[in-house]
Design a protein around this motif. Structure first.
Motif, PDB file in Angstrom:
ATOM      1  N   GLU A   1      10.584   4.014 -13.137  1.00  0.00           N
ATOM      2  CA  GLU A   1      10.689   3.566 -11.826  1.00  0.00           C
ATOM      3  C   GLU A   1       8.960   2.422 -11.409  1.00  0.00           C
ATOM      4  OE1 GLU A   1       9.015   6.577  -8.591  1.00  0.00           O
ATOM      5  OE2 GLU A   1       9.544   8.043  -9.601  1.00  0.00           O
ATOM      6  N   ASP A   2       7.994   3.232 -12.478  1.00  0.00           N
ATOM      7  CA  ASP A   2       6.229   2.331 -12.291  1.00  0.00           C
ATOM      8  C   ASP A   2       7.090   0.396 -11.974  1.00  0.00           C
ATOM      9  OD1 ASP A   2       3.961   1.269 -12.077  1.00  0.00           O
ATOM     10  OD2 ASP A   2       4.088   1.379 -13.782  1.00  0.00           O
ATOM     11  N   ILE A   3       8.006   0.214 -13.132  1.00  0.00           N
ATOM     12  CA  ILE A   3       8.653  -0.969 -12.792  1.00  0.00           C
ATOM     13  C   ILE A   3       8.929  -1.902 -12.092  1.00  0.00           C
ATOM     14  CG2 ILE A   3       9.477  -2.925 -13.957  1.00  0.00           C
ATOM     15  CD1 ILE A   3       6.150  -1.790 -15.163  1.00  0.00           C
ATOM     16  N   ILE A   4      10.400  -0.980 -11.572  1.00  0.00           N
ATOM     17  CA  ILE A   4      11.139  -1.297 -10.710  1.00  0.00           C
ATOM     18  C   ILE A   4      10.896  -1.007  -9.224  1.00  0.00           C
ATOM     19  CG2 ILE A   4      13.601  -1.014  -9.947  1.00  0.00           C
ATOM     20  CD1 ILE A   4      14.098  -0.266 -13.205  1.00  0.00           C
ATOM     21  N   LYS A   5      10.252  -0.511  -9.758  1.00  0.00           N
ATOM     22  CA  LYS A   5       9.384   0.202  -7.452  1.00  0.00           C
ATOM     23  C   LYS A   5       8.470  -0.738  -6.742  1.00  0.00           C
ATOM     24  CE  LYS A   5       8.349   4.303  -6.808  1.00  0.00           C
ATOM     25  NZ  LYS A   5       7.334   4.223  -5.557  1.00  0.00           N
ATOM     26  N   ASN A   6       7.662  -1.010  -8.453  1.00  0.00           N
ATOM     27  CA  ASN A   6       6.246  -1.537  -7.899  1.00  0.00           C
ATOM     28  C   ASN A   6       6.168  -2.766  -8.412  1.00  0.00           C
ATOM     29  OD1 ASN A   6       4.260   1.247  -6.752  1.00  0.00           O
ATOM     30  ND2 ASN A   6       4.720   2.186  -8.675  1.00  0.00           N
TER      31      ASN A   6
ATOM     32  N   GLY B   1       0.378  -8.321 -12.019  1.00  0.00           N
ATOM     33  CA  GLY B   1      -0.601  -8.899 -12.256  1.00  0.00           C
ATOM     34  C   GLY B   1       0.086 -10.552 -11.572  1.00  0.00           C
ATOM     35  N   VAL B   2       1.605 -10.020 -10.984  1.00  0.00           N
ATOM     36  CA  VAL B   2       2.681 -10.778 -10.353  1.00  0.00           C
ATOM     37  C   VAL B   2       2.437 -10.249  -8.960  1.00  0.00           C
ATOM     38  CG1 VAL B   2       4.076 -10.985 -10.910  1.00  0.00           C
ATOM     39  CG2 VAL B   2       3.645 -11.635 -12.644  1.00  0.00           C
ATOM     40  N   HIS B   3       2.821  -8.822  -9.385  1.00  0.00           N
ATOM     41  CA  HIS B   3       2.608  -8.597  -7.727  1.00  0.00           C
ATOM     42  C   HIS B   3       1.585  -7.366  -7.461  1.00  0.00           C
ATOM     43  CE1 HIS B   3       7.033  -8.666  -9.147  1.00  0.00           C
ATOM     44  NE2 HIS B   3       7.295  -9.017  -8.650  1.00  0.00           N
ATOM     45  N   TYR B   4       1.000  -6.553  -7.908  1.00  0.00           N
ATOM     46  CA  TYR B   4       0.169  -6.247  -7.857  1.00  0.00           C
ATOM     47  C   TYR B   4      -0.887  -6.518  -8.283  1.00  0.00           C
ATOM     48  CZ  TYR B   4       1.225  -2.500 -11.160  1.00  0.00           C
ATOM     49  OH  TYR B   4       1.709  -2.005 -12.405  1.00  0.00           O
ATOM     50  N   GLN B   5      -2.987  -6.095  -8.573  1.00  0.00           N
ATOM     51  CA  GLN B   5      -4.038  -6.076  -8.802  1.00  0.00           C
ATOM     52  C   GLN B   5      -4.231  -5.249  -9.282  1.00  0.00           C
ATOM     53  OE1 GLN B   5      -4.835 -10.440  -8.614  1.00  0.00           O
ATOM     54  NE2 GLN B   5      -5.647  -9.717  -6.545  1.00  0.00           N
TER      55      GLN B   5
ATOM     56  N   ARG C   1       9.911  -6.267  -1.509  1.00  0.00           N
ATOM     57  CA  ARG C   1      11.086  -7.394  -1.965  1.00  0.00           C
ATOM     58  C   ARG C   1      11.315  -7.050  -3.521  1.00  0.00           C
ATOM     59  NH1 ARG C   1      14.973  -9.607  -0.122  1.00  0.00           N
ATOM     60  NH2 ARG C   1      15.001 -11.202  -1.297  1.00  0.00           N
ATOM     61  N   GLN C   2       9.698  -6.879  -4.491  1.00  0.00           N
ATOM     62  CA  GLN C   2       9.315  -6.215  -6.251  1.00  0.00           C
ATOM     63  C   GLN C   2      10.386  -4.643  -6.442  1.00  0.00           C
ATOM     64  OE1 GLN C   2       7.281  -5.277  -3.572  1.00  0.00           O
ATOM     65  NE2 GLN C   2       7.541  -2.910  -4.351  1.00  0.00           N
ATOM     66  N   SER C   3      10.988  -4.487  -5.432  1.00  0.00           N
ATOM     67  CA  SER C   3      12.299  -3.212  -5.081  1.00  0.00           C
ATOM     68  C   SER C   3      13.138  -3.360  -5.074  1.00  0.00           C
ATOM     69  CB  SER C   3      11.013  -1.504  -4.086  1.00  0.00           C
ATOM     70  OG  SER C   3      11.194  -2.441  -3.313  1.00  0.00           O
ATOM     71  N   LEU C   4      13.541  -4.240  -4.888  1.00  0.00           N
ATOM     72  CA  LEU C   4      14.798  -4.245  -4.029  1.00  0.00           C
ATOM     73  C   LEU C   4      15.886  -3.233  -5.426  1.00  0.00           C
ATOM     74  CD1 LEU C   4      15.806  -7.830  -2.856  1.00  0.00           C
ATOM     75  CD2 LEU C   4      14.811  -6.185  -2.089  1.00  0.00           C
ATOM     76  N   LEU C   5      16.102  -3.268  -6.658  1.00  0.00           N
ATOM     77  CA  LEU C   5      16.710  -2.717  -7.766  1.00  0.00           C
ATOM     78  C   LEU C   5      16.287  -1.215  -7.242  1.00  0.00           C
ATOM     79  CD1 LEU C   5      15.857  -4.768 -11.048  1.00  0.00           C
ATOM     80  CD2 LEU C   5      18.235  -4.945  -9.356  1.00  0.00           C
ATOM     81  N   TRP C   6      15.270  -0.841  -7.245  1.00  0.00           N
ATOM     82  CA  TRP C   6      15.473   0.581  -6.807  1.00  0.00           C
ATOM     83  C   TRP C   6      15.928   0.734  -5.424  1.00  0.00           C
ATOM     84  CZ3 TRP C   6      13.204   4.443  -9.763  1.00  0.00           C
ATOM     85  CH2 TRP C   6      12.717   5.808  -8.598  1.00  0.00           C
TER      86      TRP C   6
ATOM     87  N   ILE D   1       6.952   4.492  -0.572  1.00  0.00           N
ATOM     88  CA  ILE D   1       5.182   4.604  -1.534  1.00  0.00           C
ATOM     89  C   ILE D   1       5.215   3.733  -2.767  1.00  0.00           C
ATOM     90  CG2 ILE D   1       3.812   5.996  -1.663  1.00  0.00           C
ATOM     91  CD1 ILE D   1       4.577   7.807  -0.325  1.00  0.00           C
ATOM     92  N   TYR D   2       4.569   2.228  -2.521  1.00  0.00           N
ATOM     93  CA  TYR D   2       3.744   1.364  -3.948  1.00  0.00           C
ATOM     94  C   TYR D   2       2.434   2.074  -4.671  1.00  0.00           C
ATOM     95  CZ  TYR D   2       8.002  -0.453  -1.914  1.00  0.00           C
ATOM     96  OH  TYR D   2       8.781  -0.480  -1.307  1.00  0.00           O
ATOM     97  N   LYS D   3       2.226   1.532  -5.789  1.00  0.00           N
ATOM     98  CA  LYS D   3       0.317   1.331  -6.440  1.00  0.00           C
ATOM     99  C   LYS D   3      -0.435   1.528  -5.138  1.00  0.00           C
ATOM    100  CE  LYS D   3       0.597   1.695 -11.234  1.00  0.00           C
ATOM    101  NZ  LYS D   3       0.557   1.296 -12.250  1.00  0.00           N
TER     102      LYS D   3
END
Length: 513
Positions: A369-374, A378-382, A402-407, A420-422
């Motif tokens: 979930e962390d990867i697929i949603k957030n 270093g690429v989508h967030y820092q 847009r980073q969470s379309l698979l989720w 809700i994102y990091k």
């Protein structure tokens, strides 16, 4: 910007996917740090094709997105996603099926699932599920069973939860000296009193009679007002009563009370006079014309507030509990997890099936979930020096979410973290979770979920019958027919196919009970 985004992702992923960029615990050789399933042999790269509907903005333009790259490296797969605009999805699925080559995984709605479930094209997951405990626990047993033949599991339930609540213009309440009603005091009569004040007492202080208490939709039998229907005891489609399923179309006394309320609201201008032509509420809420926003979720309320404040700086919708009817009924629309499913092709070989299920078991784990949603750190967030997170400029340019379309559009687990994102502001995240929690307090489910589509009569005649019923409801509200004429409308619905639908739905219900 896009080249820099992809380039940074590729660089990040080259440095050991889990350790260098994601901030996750590093997996062992060919293994998975977040899954309790024993890792399989991943020495052979396997191509996996998935198909899903897409909405506003469409899917990712290619299959080099950083999240896909991460999954490819972690599971030694070549993940190919085919995004199809939702309006064309059913047609596309028919074409794909006719070709005889189904994708390995497809996200389908209940109608599509039931159309194909008996065609022998989906994989029965039941024999393998115990080997993937995280995936197994993504839903309750009854949610897994929903829509499936007895003893078979032909799809993975996609988590759904109540999110929508009733919202009110807090600034209008303040302008009129009205306190926000407490949950246990907010009756349907109090709702009407406030709504009428919004119509008659110039709540926006512009000196014009241009506001309404609430609005409705003219293209649905629920009128876009499930919280009001619930207060009058009308079912959310169907309800269970004395061991049988009862459709909303047969609830004569409840309809009389509800339509009496709605007709009065229309006559007194409390209900938006143009409601019959409405297909959505967005514009009127944002234009500051309506005091109560019914069936709105928290994220939309915040977006609406931003739009509203461009014309009314103090304009603000805040959440309330749904109103209480005379019979003590109240509710907010509650979807059933399992009406949407991720189905797998039965034609995949054993190696692909194991790799696919291992990947999906990880997908719905906390790590997945962390990867697929957030997305990728270093690429989508820092991470900032104070330990909090922020979106990267690249994601800001692309758009949050847009980073969470698979989720959101393929498969999601059952954590209470919608949108809700990091990097979400703590107050925003807290209010979002609080709103979902509040909505869950007043379940208002459709008891026919999993049974209605088994009615052949409903499939053939259901829409026409519903449209005719709706037309009578609209005419009654607009004063063109007397309220009591709804009893004739109900009799007509039953005689022209409704009774047969009830019989067929209850036959299916009793067979599974």
């Amino acid at each position: 910007m896009k080249k820099a985004f992809i380039g940074k992702a590729a660089l990040c992923l080259t440095v050991a996917a889990a350790a260098g960029c994601s901030g996750q615990k590093e997996a062992g050789p060919g293994g998975d740090a977040g899954s309790s399933t024993a890792p399989g042999d991943k020495s052979e790269k396997i191509k996996i094709e998935m198909m899903a509907a897409s909405w506003t903005g469409g899917g990712w333009p290619d299959n080099n997105h950083p999240v896909i790259q991460y999954i490819n490296q972690k599971f030694n797969v070549d993940l190919q996603i085919q995004w199809v605009p939702n309006a064309n999805f059913a047609e596309k699925l028919n074409v794909v099926s006719a070709s005889g080559k189904m994708p390995d995984a497809i996200r389908v709605d209940s109608g599509m699932f039931l159309k194909w479930v008996n065609e022998g094209v989906f994989l029965d997951i039941q024999p393998y599920l115990s080997d993937y405990p995280t995936l197994k626990n993504v839903a309750k047993p009854e949610e897994w069973a929903l829509l499936n033949p007895k003893g078979k599991l032909y799809g993975i339930p996609i988590y759904e939860t109540a999110q929508n609540s009733l919202y009110v213009r807090a600034d209008w309440m303040e302008n009129l000296g009205l306190p926000l009603p407490k949950a246990d005091e907010f009756t349907i009569d109090r709702f009407y009193e406030i709504a009428k004040a919004f119509t008659t007492q110039d709540p926006d202080k512009n000196g014009k009679a241009d506001t309404y208490g609430f609005s409705a939709l003219g293209n649905s039998l629920q009128l876009g007002n499930p919280q009001l229907l619930a207060a009058f005891g009308i079912a959310n489609g169907w309800k269970e009563e004395n061991g049988k399923l009862v459709p909303m179309e047969t609830q004569a006394d409840e309809w009389v009370r509800f339509l009496t309320f709605m007709k009065k609201a229309y006559e007194e201008g409390v209900l938006d006079k143009d409601f019959i032509t409405n297909t959505n509420f967005n514009t009127k809420y944002a234009q500051g014309k309506v005091g109560f926003a019914i069936d709105m979720h928290y994220q939309f309320s915040q977006q609406t507030n931003q739009q509203l404040q461009s014309i009314a700086p103090n304009g603000k919708f805040v959440e309330l509990s749904p109103p209480i009817g005379a019979n003590g009924m109240r509710g907010t629309r509650t979807p059933s997890s399992g009406m949407l499913k991720l189905v797998l092709s039965k034609d995949m070989d054993e190696k692909k099936r194991k790799r696919m299920l291992e990947m999906l078991d990880w997908w719905v784990s906390p790590e997945g979930e962390d990867i697929i949603k957030n997305g990728i750190e270093g690429v989508h967030y820092q991470k900032k020096s104070d330990g909090t997170y922020e979106m990267t400029d690249a994601l800001k340019a692309e758009g949050e979410g847009r980073q969470s379309l698979l989720w959101n559009w393929m498969l999601r687990g059952s954590s209470n973290t919608f949108n809700i994102y990091k990097w979400s502001q703590p107050k925003w995240a807290e209010e979002m979770e609080k709103s979902i929690t509040n909505a869950k307090k007043y379940p208002y489910k459709n008891a026919s979920d999993g049974y209605l589509s088994s009615s052949e009569t409903f499939t053939k005649q259901g829409k026409a019958l519903s449209d005719k019923f709706l037309q009578s409801v609209l005419e009654i509200i607009a004063g063109k027919k007397p309220v009591e004429s709804i009893r004739d409308t109900i009799a007509d619905w039953k005689k022209n196919g409704g009774d047969k639908i009830v019989e067929e739905v209850n036959t299916a219900f009793q067979a599974k009970s």
